[in-house]
Design a protein around this motif. Sequence first.
Motif, PDB file in Angstrom:
ATOM      1  N   CYS A 116       4.982   5.610   6.954  1.00 54.54           N
ATOM      2  CA  CYS A 116       4.991   4.220   7.451  1.00 54.54           C
ATOM      3  C   CYS A 116       5.695   4.072   8.797  1.00 54.54           C
ATOM      4  CB  CYS A 116       5.617   3.296   6.412  1.00 54.54           C
ATOM      5  SG  CYS A 116       7.409   3.454   6.300  1.00 54.54           S
TER       6      CYS A 116
ATOM      7  N   CYS B 267      10.494   7.594   3.580  1.00 53.48           N
ATOM      8  CA  CYS B 267      11.473   6.559   3.202  1.00 53.48           C
ATOM      9  C   CYS B 267      11.915   6.762   1.762  1.00 53.48           C
ATOM     10  CB  CYS B 267      10.839   5.174   3.233  1.00 53.48           C
ATOM     11  SG  CYS B 267      10.262   4.650   4.805  1.00 53.48           S
TER      12      CYS B 267
ATOM     13  N   CYS C   9       6.438   6.168  -0.385  1.00 50.05           N
ATOM     14  CA  CYS C   9       5.795   6.619   0.864  1.00 50.05           C
ATOM     15  C   CYS C   9       5.326   8.066   0.717  1.00 50.05           C
ATOM     16  CB  CYS C   9       6.757   6.511   2.044  1.00 50.05           C
ATOM     17  SG  CYS C   9       6.878   4.849   2.726  1.00 50.05           S
TER      18      CYS C   9
HETATM   19 ZN    ZN Z   1       7.971   5.057   4.705  1.00 54.96          ZN
END
Ligand code: ZN
Length: 475
Positions: A51, A70, A74
């Motif tokens: 992301c 993260c 993710c």
């Molecule tokens: Zn992420």
Amino acid sequence: MAASMLEVRLSKTTKARCVFAACDLKSGDEILVEEPYAISLSTYQDRCDYCFSDRNKLLRCSRCKCQNYCNTSCQRSAWVLHKNECKDLQRFSPGKPSETVLLVARLLQLSKKYSKESNSSDDFPCSLSELQSNHEHFNEQRKKQFVKLLSTLKNYCGDQLPSNQELLHLFGQVTCNSFNICDPEMQSIGVGIYLKSSLLNHSCSPNCTAIFVGTTIHIRAVKAISKGEECSISYIDLMNPSHIRQRMLQEQYYFTCDCTSCQEELLDAEMGSVTCENCSGQVLRRDDTSFQACSACNTQVLPTRISEVLHIEEESRSLLEDCDSFSEKLKSKSKGQENWQNLFKLWSKLSIKQAGVLHIENVYRVRTVDKLYDVAVNLQNWTDALYLAQKVIQSYRKLYPSFHPLIGVHLLRLAKLQHFLGSFTMAIQYLQQASDIIKVTHGLQHELYKQLEEIQSNCIVEARFYSSDTQDKVN
Ligand SMILES: [Zn+2]
Ligand SMILES: [Zn+2]
Ligand SMILES: [Zn+2]
Ligand SMILES: [Zn+2]
């Protein structure tokens, strides 16, 4: 939303698909929001590979130790593509392949997954195969890049590669369709392919702009656009005189731009302007090697001065080009004071040569002052930073289109500096100017606008507090 605001039609001149306004659009309208088809994070960015968030604690893939995420969510979403890539990354040495190699390899994986053509209700592209490649127009430099990519790709993905011809086609698609994914402050953090957005044509005086929220692209109108008018964005850094813009567009996108800005002689003359030896006024450029007389005192530029200008410009150009990749490495690898001190020496040496020769609207001068500003911020020389930022903003306002995201970002930086230095009235003024632009370019929902609102309310409270404080003392 997007479907009703835009329509795809063939251009009468080029016979290619273009994007037109399907209704009257206002400045600040969000006209297209699109998730990426494929992305690749820049090599030196410490961010989530899925992301692109830059949160402090990232989880590292324990197998390849190359990609960070993260959280498990993710990581799980990335695993669809990373599953195969992880094995390749473990084998690859030394280091990690470039962002372009990773992107191409991901596109190859995706093309196997979605080999069947899908149909969409509008005329926007819905598969990679619909994007232009233009590889037949490759120049020598581009061909060399392809050969280099090919050898890294073979080293990275092993034997499962398609033919060189297919790879050439794919590399062409990547070079002329990929977007630089930028953080809220418009610094590039990666590359991505966006199928619909890639249909938007270029203009040096664009009526739309592309900004990002994470890896999602948002195309926003920055001017009023009438129904039936073509929507355009800019593919390149517009702070370049038209002959350089034309060269950049020709080399990467293989077309000649005939927008209104490209006919604007005054803007070119300003971007190449120098300082008058007699009165320090602005001397406009006529062409590469000649100048007009000073508009204030009518003094002519002497041949010795012209060669001095050309020499300084050449030195600036090569330093600025070299340093782009160099400072990116520097910023991520180490934030050491010593490195910034070295950069400070480098840029101030160049700046001293330029001062009194290149005018502050000369693009090389603006870029150098901008670099110095960046260094001053990192060395926490706040007064220098403020002085430099004020110089830069004047030129940005003159040289970029009125609603350019970089102007908003820069005004916000200036406001933060003024706030930090306790000049609340100035800070509030800059925040208002920044707000006028960011509202249009980024929108009210964007993180950057929220940041602006927060500083604004702090400033108002602090300004009141300190002014009553002073009054108390006076009384
Ligand atoms: Zn992420
Ligand atoms: Zn891995
Ligand atoms: Zn143009
Ligand atoms: Zn003069």
